[in-house]
Motif scaffolding. Structure first.
Motif, short mmCIF file in Angstrom:
data_model
loop_
_atom_site.label_atom_id
_atom_site.label_comp_id
_atom_site.label_asym_id
_atom_site.label_seq_id
_atom_site.Cartn_x
_atom_site.Cartn_y
_atom_site.Cartn_z
N LEU A 1 -4.58 5.46 21.89
CA LEU A 1 -4.46 6.41 20.80
C LEU A 1 -3.07 6.33 20.17
CD1 LEU A 1 -6.40 8.58 19.63
CD2 LEU A 1 -5.03 10.27 20.87
N VAL A 2 -2.06 6.28 21.03
CA VAL A 2 -0.68 6.20 20.54
C VAL A 2 -0.49 4.94 19.70
CG1 VAL A 2 1.70 5.78 21.26
CG2 VAL A 2 0.38 7.62 22.32
N VAL A 3 -1.03 3.81 20.21
CA VAL A 3 -0.89 2.55 19.48
C VAL A 3 -1.55 2.66 18.11
CG1 VAL A 3 -1.68 0.15 19.41
CG2 VAL A 3 -0.64 1.07 21.50
N VAL A 4 -2.77 3.24 18.07
CA VAL A 4 -3.49 3.37 16.80
C VAL A 4 -2.72 4.26 15.83
CG1 VAL A 4 -5.55 4.35 15.72
CG2 VAL A 4 -5.77 2.87 17.72
N VAL A 5 -2.24 5.39 16.33
CA VAL A 5 -1.52 6.33 15.47
C VAL A 5 -0.25 5.69 14.94
CG1 VAL A 5 -0.18 8.47 15.48
CG2 VAL A 5 -2.47 8.43 16.46
N VAL A 6 0.50 5.04 15.83
CA VAL A 6 1.75 4.40 15.41
C VAL A 6 1.45 3.32 14.37
CG1 VAL A 6 3.59 2.84 16.15
CG2 VAL A 6 3.10 4.91 17.46
N PHE A 7 0.41 2.55 14.61
CA PHE A 7 0.06 1.49 13.67
C PHE A 7 -0.29 2.07 12.30
CE2 PHE A 7 -3.13 -1.02 11.47
CZ PHE A 7 -2.44 -2.21 11.33
N CYS A 8 -1.12 3.15 12.32
CA CYS A 8 -1.53 3.75 11.04
C CYS A 8 -0.32 4.29 10.29
CB CYS A 8 -2.53 4.88 11.28
SG CYS A 8 -4.15 4.27 11.75
N VAL A 9 0.54 5.00 11.01
CA VAL A 9 1.72 5.59 10.36
C VAL A 9 2.59 4.50 9.76
CG1 VAL A 9 3.89 6.77 10.80
CG2 VAL A 9 1.76 7.71 11.71
N VAL A 10 2.86 3.47 10.56
CA VAL A 10 3.73 2.40 10.09
C VAL A 10 3.06 1.66 8.93
CG1 VAL A 10 4.74 0.17 10.69
CG2 VAL A 10 4.96 2.09 12.26
N TYR A 11 1.78 1.35 9.11
CA TYR A 11 1.09 0.57 8.08
C TYR A 11 1.05 1.30 6.75
CZ TYR A 11 -2.60 -1.58 5.39
OH TYR A 11 -3.30 -2.15 4.38
N PHE A 12 0.54 2.54 6.78
CA PHE A 12 0.35 3.24 5.50
C PHE A 12 1.68 3.66 4.89
CE2 PHE A 12 -3.92 3.75 7.34
CZ PHE A 12 -4.62 3.16 6.31
N SER A 13 2.66 4.03 5.72
CA SER A 13 3.93 4.43 5.13
C SER A 13 4.70 3.23 4.62
CB SER A 13 4.80 5.16 6.17
OG SER A 13 4.00 5.91 7.01
N VAL A 14 4.88 2.26 5.48
CA VAL A 14 5.71 1.11 5.11
C VAL A 14 5.04 0.33 4.00
CG1 VAL A 14 6.67 -1.04 5.91
CG2 VAL A 14 6.78 0.95 7.36
N ARG A 15 3.77 0.03 4.17
CA ARG A 15 3.08 -0.79 3.19
C ARG A 15 3.11 -0.12 1.81
NH1 ARG A 15 -0.88 -4.67 1.87
NH2 ARG A 15 -0.59 -4.65 -0.35
N ASN A 16 2.91 1.20 1.79
CA ASN A 16 2.76 1.85 0.50
C ASN A 16 4.07 2.19 -0.18
OD1 ASN A 16 0.07 1.70 0.45
ND2 ASN A 16 -0.31 3.76 1.18
N SER A 17 5.08 2.47 0.59
CA SER A 17 6.26 2.99 -0.10
C SER A 17 7.45 2.05 -0.09
CB SER A 17 6.66 4.33 0.51
OG SER A 17 6.92 4.16 1.87
N VAL A 18 7.65 1.29 0.94
CA VAL A 18 8.90 0.56 0.98
C VAL A 18 8.77 -0.95 1.16
CG1 VAL A 18 10.26 2.49 1.80
CG2 VAL A 18 9.18 0.97 3.45
N ALA A 19 7.62 -1.42 1.60
CA ALA A 19 7.58 -2.82 2.04
C ALA A 19 8.00 -3.78 0.95
CB ALA A 19 6.18 -3.17 2.52
N ASP A 20 7.57 -3.54 -0.29
CA ASP A 20 7.84 -4.52 -1.33
C ASP A 20 9.11 -4.20 -2.12
OD1 ASP A 20 5.46 -5.29 -0.38
OD2 ASP A 20 4.32 -5.08 -2.24
N VAL A 21 9.62 -2.98 -2.00
CA VAL A 21 10.80 -2.60 -2.77
C VAL A 21 12.02 -3.33 -2.21
CG1 VAL A 21 12.30 -0.69 -3.41
CG2 VAL A 21 9.83 -0.37 -3.34
N GLY A 22 12.82 -3.83 -3.12
CA GLY A 22 14.03 -4.52 -2.68
C GLY A 22 13.82 -6.01 -2.45
N TYR A 23 12.64 -6.52 -2.76
CA TYR A 23 12.40 -7.96 -2.63
C TYR A 23 13.23 -8.67 -3.70
CZ TYR A 23 9.91 -12.43 -2.73
OH TYR A 23 9.61 -13.77 -2.72
#
Lengths: 251, 198
Positions: A19-41
């Motif tokens: 459960l922890v792995v899934v939650v951490v993955f979802c949080v990281v995936y949706f937050s990072v992917r949507n807001s910061v991953a591409d900014v600053g390239y």
């Protein structure tokens, strides 16, 4: 072999860990992917072109090089011919421009590194947004201050929708430097400032008498927009709210 | 049960990491990178299709499209028929369509003038105080409001925009014919303003 309690503890432990792995993955995936991953390239380009010099200091309009953005879905990367309009004479022996001269002589394109990239299943039309009098800065940031261009906005779906829903909070009104045609005469004293405030016009879409196109429509409506062209001049559309139906971008 | 109290430095460390994680995840902290963005789930992000101005792995020269046959003309594109030297033919080929000089058309002319002409000729067409002139990057940019230029016919100016003149390159690939006429109409208003101001 093991006691019941130990067995239960192991099962619970593994479940909790999963459960922890899934939650951490979802949080990281949706937050990072949507807001910061591409900014600053900020990739290294084959030619060290400075937007800060050309747009910011020499006041060359965005559309001088990216001409055709009013007509085209993508904003064209200028041909080497465009560079050579000036650099046939200006700094015509600079080693930094060797690749441009070679491209111009041989007719082979310069392989610029693409910065802004949407997934292939979503479509963005530059001309539609330019004609809605949206300044380049709204999405690309202060390009005229960037020596090396980096991605300014995340280009995530939520970022798109934020602006489609409340454009007045996000959009920079047309500036003379960007060459966005607003259909009215402007002062050209302040090149880098907006000459008008972007105000969406709610009456753009007349919801009375409009029937949904498909069911479920996700808000799809037929909007009464001005004609695509008037007498061959790309007509600026009134600043309005962006559509929110799926097929606007995913088609 | 007796849980031992964690040392203070551990609490501070955990707190700092948590704050940093929140700031990074919420996009308050960003950094520049030359590496392409990480794609966690690249489902259908990259489809096998030709995308404008992107390289293709299908053809050996990495171009998405084949070169058109020499002499191909795109639809709805007019090719300017004259060379730079055909000055004598300019007036007979470029017949002024006499569009209505409405505020909309003049505004369009101003917009296109500011984009394509103003970098060298300045926003007032006098080629005096724009950065390219001030820095001396380009020699001999003429003042477009002087009487010699004002005396040129519309067809002649259309020829200059379309085919270029002296060091000025052709702008036929960037400015559509109707925009060229709009630019000329706007230039006339600038010339009138300059004459009136003197």
């Amino acid at each position: 072999m093991f006691s019941r309690q130990f067995d239960l503890a192991v099962k619970l432990g593994v479940g909790a860990l999963g459960l922890v792995v899934v939650v951490v993955f979802c949080v990281v995936y949706f937050s990072v992917r949507n807001s910061v991953a591409d900014v600053g390239y900020r990739p290294t380009q084959p030619v060290p072109f400075s937007h800060k010099l050309h747009a910011g200091e020499l006041h060359v309009s965005c559309q001088y090089c990216h001409a055709g953005v009013e007509e085209s879905a993508h904003s064209p990367i200028p041909s080497s011919q465009t560079c050579m309009n000036c650099h046939l004479l200006v700094k015509n022996d600079s080693p930094k421009l060797a690749m441009v001269r070679e491209s111009y002589d041989k007719g082979t394109p310069i392989e610029w590194v693409r910065i802004h990239k949407l997934p292939d299943y979503s479509h963005f039309n530059h001309s539609r947004h330019i004609r809605a009098q949206i300044d380049c800065k709204s999405c690309h940031g202060p390009i005229e201050e960037m020596g090396v261009v980096s991605q300014f906005s995340s280009l995530s779906m939520s970022w798109c929708l934020d602006c489609h829903r409340s454009p007045d909070k996000h959009i920079v009104g047309a500036r003379p430097i960007s060459g966005v045609f607003t259909g009215k005469l402007e002062k050209v004293s302040n090149l880098l400032d907006s000459t008008f405030l972007f105000k969406p016009i709610p009456a753009q879409v007349d919801y009375a008498g409009v029937t949904d196109i498909v069911v479920p429509s996700f808000g799809a409506t037929e909007s009464k927009l001005p004609a695509h062209k008037i007498d061959g001049i790309p007509h600026p559309k009134y600043a309005g709210y962006g559509p929110e139906n799926c097929s606007t971008c995913h088609y | 049960m007796n849980i031992p109290r964690p040392p203070i430095w551990l609490l501070i460390l955990v707190g700092a990491v948590a704050i940093l994680a929140v700031l990074i995840l919420s996009g308050r902290i960003t950094w520049f990178s030359t590496d392409p963005p990480v794609e966690f789930v690249p489902n259908m992000d990259h489809q096998f299709k030709a995308i404008p101005q992107s390289g293709s792995s299908f053809f050996s020269n990495k171009s998405s499209l084949r070169e058109p046959i020499p002499g191909t003309v795109a639809r709805n594109v007019s090719v300017y028929p004259l060379a730079q030297g055909d000055v004598d033919l300019a007036d007979s080929v470029n017949v002024d369509p006499n569009y209505e000089k409405s505020e909309f058309v003049i505004a369009r002319g101003q917009n296109r003038f500011n984009v394509f002409c103003a970098p060298c000729h300045n926003y007032n067409a006098k080629s005096d105080s724009n950065p390219i002139v001030k820095r001396g990057l380009w020699p001999g940019i003429p003042d477009l409001t002087r009487p010699e230029t004002a005396a040129l016919t519309n067809g002649r100016i259309f020829h200059i925009i379309s085919a270029g003149q002296n060091l000025m390159p052709s702008y036929a690939d960037k400015v559509s014919p109707i925009d060229r006429w709009a630019i000329i109409y706007y230039l006339r208003t600038l010339q009138q303003a300059a004459t009136a101001g003197e």
